[in-house]
Design a protein around this motif. Structure first.
Motif, PDB file in Angstrom:
ATOM      1  N   ALA A   1      17.617  10.587 -58.938  1.00 49.86           N
ATOM      2  CA  ALA A   1      16.258  10.853 -58.454  1.00 49.86           C
ATOM      3  C   ALA A   1      15.262   9.779 -58.846  1.00 49.86           C
ATOM      4  O   ALA A   1      14.177   9.703 -58.259  1.00 49.86           O
ATOM      5  CB  ALA A   1      15.781  12.212 -58.960  1.00 49.86           C
ATOM      6  N   THR A   2      15.586   8.959 -59.824  1.00 51.49           N
ATOM      7  CA  THR A   2      14.696   7.859 -60.196  1.00 51.49           C
ATOM      8  C   THR A   2      15.145   6.537 -59.580  1.00 51.49           C
ATOM      9  O   THR A   2      14.526   5.501 -59.829  1.00 51.49           O
ATOM     10  CB  THR A   2      14.646   7.689 -61.727  1.00 51.49           C
ATOM     11  N   GLY A   3      16.200   6.568 -58.778  1.00 54.50           N
ATOM     12  CA  GLY A   3      16.765   5.346 -58.229  1.00 54.50           C
ATOM     13  C   GLY A   3      16.352   5.067 -56.799  1.00 54.50           C
ATOM     14  O   GLY A   3      15.541   5.794 -56.202  1.00 54.50           O
ATOM     15  N   ALA A   4      16.939   4.011 -56.250  1.00 50.62           N
ATOM     16  CA  ALA A   4      16.526   3.502 -54.939  1.00 50.62           C
ATOM     17  C   ALA A   4      16.762   4.491 -53.816  1.00 50.62           C
ATOM     18  O   ALA A   4      15.949   4.606 -52.895  1.00 50.62           O
ATOM     19  CB  ALA A   4      17.251   2.185 -54.645  1.00 50.62           C
ATOM     20  N   GLN A   5      17.888   5.214 -53.849  1.00 50.92           N
ATOM     21  CA  GLN A   5      18.150   6.188 -52.788  1.00 50.92           C
ATOM     22  C   GLN A   5      17.560   7.555 -53.093  1.00 50.92           C
ATOM     23  O   GLN A   5      17.002   8.208 -52.217  1.00 50.92           O
ATOM     24  CB  GLN A   5      19.658   6.332 -52.551  1.00 50.92           C
ATOM     25  N   GLY A   6      17.682   7.987 -54.326  1.00 49.77           N
ATOM     26  CA  GLY A   6      17.248   9.335 -54.654  1.00 49.77           C
ATOM     27  C   GLY A   6      15.746   9.531 -54.650  1.00 49.77           C
ATOM     28  O   GLY A   6      15.243  10.563 -54.185  1.00 49.77           O
ATOM     29  N   ALA A   7      15.000   8.550 -55.147  1.00 47.18           N
ATOM     30  CA  ALA A   7      13.541   8.705 -55.250  1.00 47.18           C
ATOM     31  C   ALA A   7      12.873   8.966 -53.902  1.00 47.18           C
ATOM     32  O   ALA A   7      12.006   9.849 -53.799  1.00 47.18           O
ATOM     33  CB  ALA A   7      12.926   7.476 -55.934  1.00 47.18           C
ATOM     34  N   PRO A   8      13.234   8.246 -52.819  1.00 50.21           N
ATOM     35  CA  PRO A   8      12.611   8.560 -51.528  1.00 50.21           C
ATOM     36  C   PRO A   8      12.962   9.959 -51.016  1.00 50.21           C
ATOM     37  O   PRO A   8      12.163  10.572 -50.310  1.00 50.21           O
ATOM     38  CB  PRO A   8      13.162   7.479 -50.594  1.00 50.21           C
ATOM     39  N   VAL A   9      14.146  10.469 -51.375  1.00 48.44           N
ATOM     40  CA  VAL A   9      14.512  11.826 -50.960  1.00 48.44           C
ATOM     41  C   VAL A   9      13.645  12.840 -51.690  1.00 48.44           C
ATOM     42  O   VAL A   9      13.167  13.819 -51.094  1.00 48.44           O
ATOM     43  CB  VAL A   9      16.009  12.106 -51.221  1.00 48.44           C
ATOM     44  N   VAL A  10      13.412  12.611 -52.984  1.00 45.30           N
ATOM     45  CA  VAL A  10      12.501  13.475 -53.738  1.00 45.30           C
ATOM     46  C   VAL A  10      11.132  13.504 -53.067  1.00 45.30           C
ATOM     47  O   VAL A  10      10.549  14.566 -52.834  1.00 45.30           O
ATOM     48  CB  VAL A  10      12.365  12.985 -55.196  1.00 45.30           C
ATOM     49  N   SER A  11      10.629  12.324 -52.722  1.00 49.19           N
ATOM     50  CA  SER A  11       9.296  12.239 -52.116  1.00 49.19           C
ATOM     51  C   SER A  11       9.239  12.953 -50.768  1.00 49.19           C
ATOM     52  O   SER A  11       8.269  13.661 -50.470  1.00 49.19           O
ATOM     53  CB  SER A  11       8.893  10.767 -51.939  1.00 49.19           C
ATOM     54  N   ALA A  12      10.284  12.773 -49.948  1.00 49.36           N
ATOM     55  CA  ALA A  12      10.303  13.386 -48.619  1.00 49.36           C
ATOM     56  C   ALA A  12      10.332  14.913 -48.715  1.00 49.36           C
ATOM     57  O   ALA A  12       9.616  15.602 -47.973  1.00 49.36           O
ATOM     58  CB  ALA A  12      11.502  12.876 -47.823  1.00 49.36           C
ATOM     59  N   LEU A  13      11.143  15.435 -49.620  1.00 46.32           N
ATOM     60  CA  LEU A  13      11.235  16.893 -49.761  1.00 46.32           C
ATOM     61  C   LEU A  13       9.967  17.477 -50.380  1.00 46.32           C
ATOM     62  O   LEU A  13       9.491  18.534 -49.955  1.00 46.32           O
ATOM     63  CB  LEU A  13      12.458  17.256 -50.596  1.00 46.32           C
ATOM     64  N   ALA A  14       9.428  16.787 -51.383  1.00 48.77           N
ATOM     65  CA  ALA A  14       8.190  17.270 -51.997  1.00 48.77           C
ATOM     66  C   ALA A  14       7.046  17.280 -50.994  1.00 48.77           C
ATOM     67  O   ALA A  14       6.232  18.210 -50.976  1.00 48.77           O
ATOM     68  CB  ALA A  14       7.841  16.399 -53.206  1.00 48.77           C
ATOM     69  N   ALA A  15       6.989  16.262 -50.131  1.00 50.89           N
ATOM     70  CA  ALA A  15       5.939  16.199 -49.111  1.00 50.89           C
ATOM     71  C   ALA A  15       6.056  17.347 -48.125  1.00 50.89           C
ATOM     72  O   ALA A  15       5.058  17.771 -47.526  1.00 50.89           O
ATOM     73  CB  ALA A  15       6.005  14.868 -48.375  1.00 50.89           C
ATOM     74  N   ALA A  16       7.289  17.857 -47.956  1.00 49.05           N
ATOM     75  CA  ALA A  16       7.518  18.994 -47.063  1.00 49.05           C
ATOM     76  C   ALA A  16       7.340  20.326 -47.767  1.00 49.05           C
ATOM     77  O   ALA A  16       7.613  21.383 -47.182  1.00 49.05           O
ATOM     78  CB  ALA A  16       8.920  18.897 -46.464  1.00 49.05           C
ATOM     79  N   GLY A  17       6.900  20.277 -49.021  1.00 42.32           N
ATOM     80  CA  GLY A  17       6.632  21.507 -49.757  1.00 42.32           C
ATOM     81  C   GLY A  17       7.849  22.158 -50.377  1.00 42.32           C
ATOM     82  O   GLY A  17       7.807  23.342 -50.752  1.00 42.32           O
ATOM     83  N   LYS A  18       8.946  21.413 -50.536  1.00 45.18           N
ATOM     84  CA  LYS A  18      10.169  21.963 -51.103  1.00 45.18           C
ATOM     85  C   LYS A  18      10.170  21.807 -52.622  1.00 45.18           C
ATOM     86  O   LYS A  18       9.642  20.837 -53.162  1.00 45.18           O
ATOM     87  CB  LYS A  18      11.404  21.256 -50.532  1.00 45.18           C
ATOM     88  N   ALA A  19      10.795  22.758 -53.302  1.00 45.45           N
ATOM     89  CA  ALA A  19      10.998  22.641 -54.742  1.00 45.45           C
ATOM     90  C   ALA A  19      12.145  21.672 -55.000  1.00 45.45           C
ATOM     91  O   ALA A  19      13.203  21.776 -54.374  1.00 45.45           O
ATOM     92  CB  ALA A  19      11.312  24.007 -55.342  1.00 45.45           C
ATOM     93  N   VAL A  20      11.943  20.727 -55.902  1.00 43.34           N
ATOM     94  CA  VAL A  20      12.911  19.663 -56.130  1.00 43.34           C
ATOM     95  C   VAL A  20      13.323  19.620 -57.591  1.00 43.34           C
ATOM     96  O   VAL A  20      12.474  19.682 -58.495  1.00 43.34           O
ATOM     97  CB  VAL A  20      12.334  18.286 -55.723  1.00 43.34           C
ATOM     98  N   THR A  21      14.617  19.507 -57.823  1.00 46.55           N
ATOM     99  CA  THR A  21      15.167  19.267 -59.149  1.00 46.55           C
ATOM    100  C   THR A  21      15.707  17.851 -59.187  1.00 46.55           C
ATOM    101  O   THR A  21      16.613  17.510 -58.412  1.00 46.55           O
ATOM    102  CB  THR A  21      16.293  20.267 -59.487  1.00 46.55           C
ATOM    103  N   ALA A  22      15.146  17.036 -60.042  1.00 48.09           N
ATOM    104  CA  ALA A  22      15.552  15.640 -60.175  1.00 48.09           C
ATOM    105  C   ALA A  22      16.675  15.552 -61.193  1.00 48.09           C
ATOM    106  O   ALA A  22      16.487  15.859 -62.374  1.00 48.09           O
ATOM    107  CB  ALA A  22      14.369  14.788 -60.608  1.00 48.09           C
ATOM    108  N   LEU A  23      17.837  15.139 -60.732  1.00 45.44           N
ATOM    109  CA  LEU A  23      19.006  15.038 -61.606  1.00 45.44           C
ATOM    110  C   LEU A  23      19.085  13.616 -62.153  1.00 45.44           C
ATOM    111  O   LEU A  23      19.217  12.655 -61.403  1.00 45.44           O
ATOM    112  CB  LEU A  23      20.268  15.372 -60.811  1.00 45.44           C
ATOM    113  N   THR A  24      18.970  13.475 -63.471  1.00 49.80           N
ATOM    114  CA  THR A  24      19.025  12.162 -64.104  1.00 49.80           C
ATOM    115  C   THR A  24      19.847  12.258 -65.390  1.00 49.80           C
ATOM    116  O   THR A  24      20.115  13.345 -65.902  1.00 49.80           O
ATOM    117  CB  THR A  24      17.622  11.625 -64.471  1.00 49.80           C
ATOM    118  N   ARG A  25      20.235  11.086 -65.890  1.00 50.12           N
ATOM    119  CA  ARG A  25      20.915  11.059 -67.191  1.00 50.12           C
ATOM    120  C   ARG A  25      19.910  10.961 -68.338  1.00 50.12           C
ATOM    121  O   ARG A  25      20.278  11.092 -69.494  1.00 50.12           O
ATOM    122  CB  ARG A  25      21.892   9.883 -67.244  1.00 50.12           C
ATOM    123  N   ASN A  26      18.655  10.736 -68.004  1.00 48.62           N
ATOM    124  CA  ASN A  26      17.603  10.603 -69.010  1.00 48.62           C
ATOM    125  C   ASN A  26      16.720  11.844 -68.993  1.00 48.62           C
ATOM    126  O   ASN A  26      15.914  12.032 -68.084  1.00 48.62           O
ATOM    127  CB  ASN A  26      16.778   9.348 -68.727  1.00 48.62           C
TER     128      ASN A  26
END
Length: 287
Positions: free
Chosen positions: A8-33
Motif C-alpha cells: 500500500a505504500t508502493g508504486a502499485q498499491g498506493a494508487p489503489v488505496v487512493s482510488a478506493l478511498a476516493a470512492a468512499g471505501k474502507a481500506v486496509t493498507a497491508l505493509t511490513r512496517n
C-alpha cells in the motif's frame, strides 16, 4: 468490511488505496512496517512469508488487491503459494491480482498458465480457489521510464534509453491505470480471468521519445540498449538478483513480435476504461 491492499505504500498499491478511498471505501493498507502512515487507510502489518498472517488480514474482506514484490524468484514463488493458501483459508469476497507485466494470456479458463513461475502459480491458485477473482495484465509500466538512469539521460542528454528494439510496439500502462482497473473490477464480480490494461494501438520507443520531447519542449531521441546494459544500470537500485531477473525478462521480450494487449480482453472493452496516453501520463505525474 474493507479492501486489503498489498504494497500500500508502493508504486502499485498506493494508487489503489487512493482510488478506493476516493470512492468512499474502507481500506486496509497491508505493509511490513507497522509504523507506516497511509492516508485514508488503516495500516496492518503482515508479511507474504506467512500464510497465517495474510489469512488473518484477508478474513472478512470485501476485496484484496495483490501483486508480487520485486524479489528473488524463490521468494516470489513462496509468496505466491502463501497468498493462495491465505485466500483459500480466509475466503475474501474478491481478489484482484496484478501480474505486473508478466504474461498471463487469455485462455479457456480466462487465462493461460505459462510455466510454473510465481505469476502462473498465483493465477492458477486463484482460479482453483473458488473465490471470485480477476487478473490484471499490464504489459510494461510507464513508471519504468522514471527510473533515475532513464530519466536523467532524457533530461541531461535528450536521449531515452531503454532495452526494447526501435520498432518494438508496447501497450504501455500506468500504475494509475492499474488502480482504475482494480477499483472497477472490485465492483464487477461478473468479470473473471484476465483483463488486459494498456493503450491500444501499441506504440514504439520513438513514439515515447516524441511524447517526452513535446512535454519537455526539446527534442528527445530514442536509443535501444541491451538487457545487460539495463541490468547494470538498475542493479544499484534493486540488487543484482532482481536486476538479473528484469534483464532476463527483456531478453525474452526481444524474441516476441510486440507486447500489445488483446482488445477482446481489454479494460477498454470489459470495463469501459481508456488507459492514459503517454502525454496524459506525463501530465498526471507532473513531469
Amino acid at each position: 468490511m474493507t479492501y486489503v491492499i498489498h504494497g500500500a505504500t508502493g508504486a502499485q498499491g498506493a494508487p489503489v488505496v487512493s482510488a478506493l478511498a476516493a470512492a468512499g471505501k474502507a481500506v486496509t493498507a497491508l505493509t511490513r512496517n507497522a509504523d507506516a502512515v497511509v492516508p485514508h487507510a488503516q495500516v496492518v502489518s503482515a508479511d507474504c512469508s506467512s500464510a497465517e498472517e495474510l489469512a488473518r488480514v484477508y478474513r472478512g474482506a470485501d476485496g484484496v488487491f495483490v501483486h508480487l514484490p520485486i524479489a528473488s524468484e524463490e521468494d516470489r514463488l513462496a509468496y505466491a503459494h502463501n497468498i493462495v493458501a491465505a485466500v483459500e483459508e480466509a475466503r475474501p469476497a474478491r481478489v484482484v491480482f496484478s501480474a505486473s507485466g508478466a504474461p498471463a494470456g487469455a485462455g479457456s479458463a480466462g487465462y493461460q498458465v505459462l510455466g510454473d513461475g510465481p505469476v502462473s502459480v498465483l493465477a492458477d491458485g486463484l482460479a482453483g480457489s473458488g473465490v471470485s477473482y480477476a487478473v490484471i495484465e499490464p504489459q510494461l509500466f510507464f513508471e519504468n521510464l522514471l527510473l533515475p538512469t532513464v530519466l536523467e539521460a532524457v533530461r541531461a542528454e535528450g536521449v531515452l534509453r531503454y532495452p526494447l528494439r526501435v520498432d518494438f510496439a508496447v501497450s504501455w500502462a500506468s500504475h494509475l491505470d492499474i488502480a482504475d482497473a482494480a477499483a472497477a473490477l472490485f465492483q464487477r464480480p461478473d468479470i473473471s480471468g484476465v483483463v488486459s490494461v494498456g493503450q491500444y494501438p501499441a506504440i514504439t520507443g520513438p513514439d515515447l521519445a516524441d511524447a517526452f520531447g513535446d512535454r519537455l519542449g526539446r527534442q528527445v531521441a530514442y536509443e535501444a540498449i541491451s538487457p545487460d546494459a539495463f541490468r547494470a544500470s538498475i542493479a544499484p537500485l534493486f540488487g543484482d538478483g532482481p536486476a538479473a531477473g528484469v534483464a532476463e525478462s527483456y531478453r525474452v521480450t526481444d524474441t516476441l513480435p510486440d507486447r500489445s494487449i488483446v482488445p477482446e480482453r481489454s479494460a477498454q472493452k470489459l470495463l469501459d476504461l481508456t488507459p492514459r496516453t503517454t502525454s496524459q501520463w506525463l501530465a498526471d505525474v507532473g513531469l
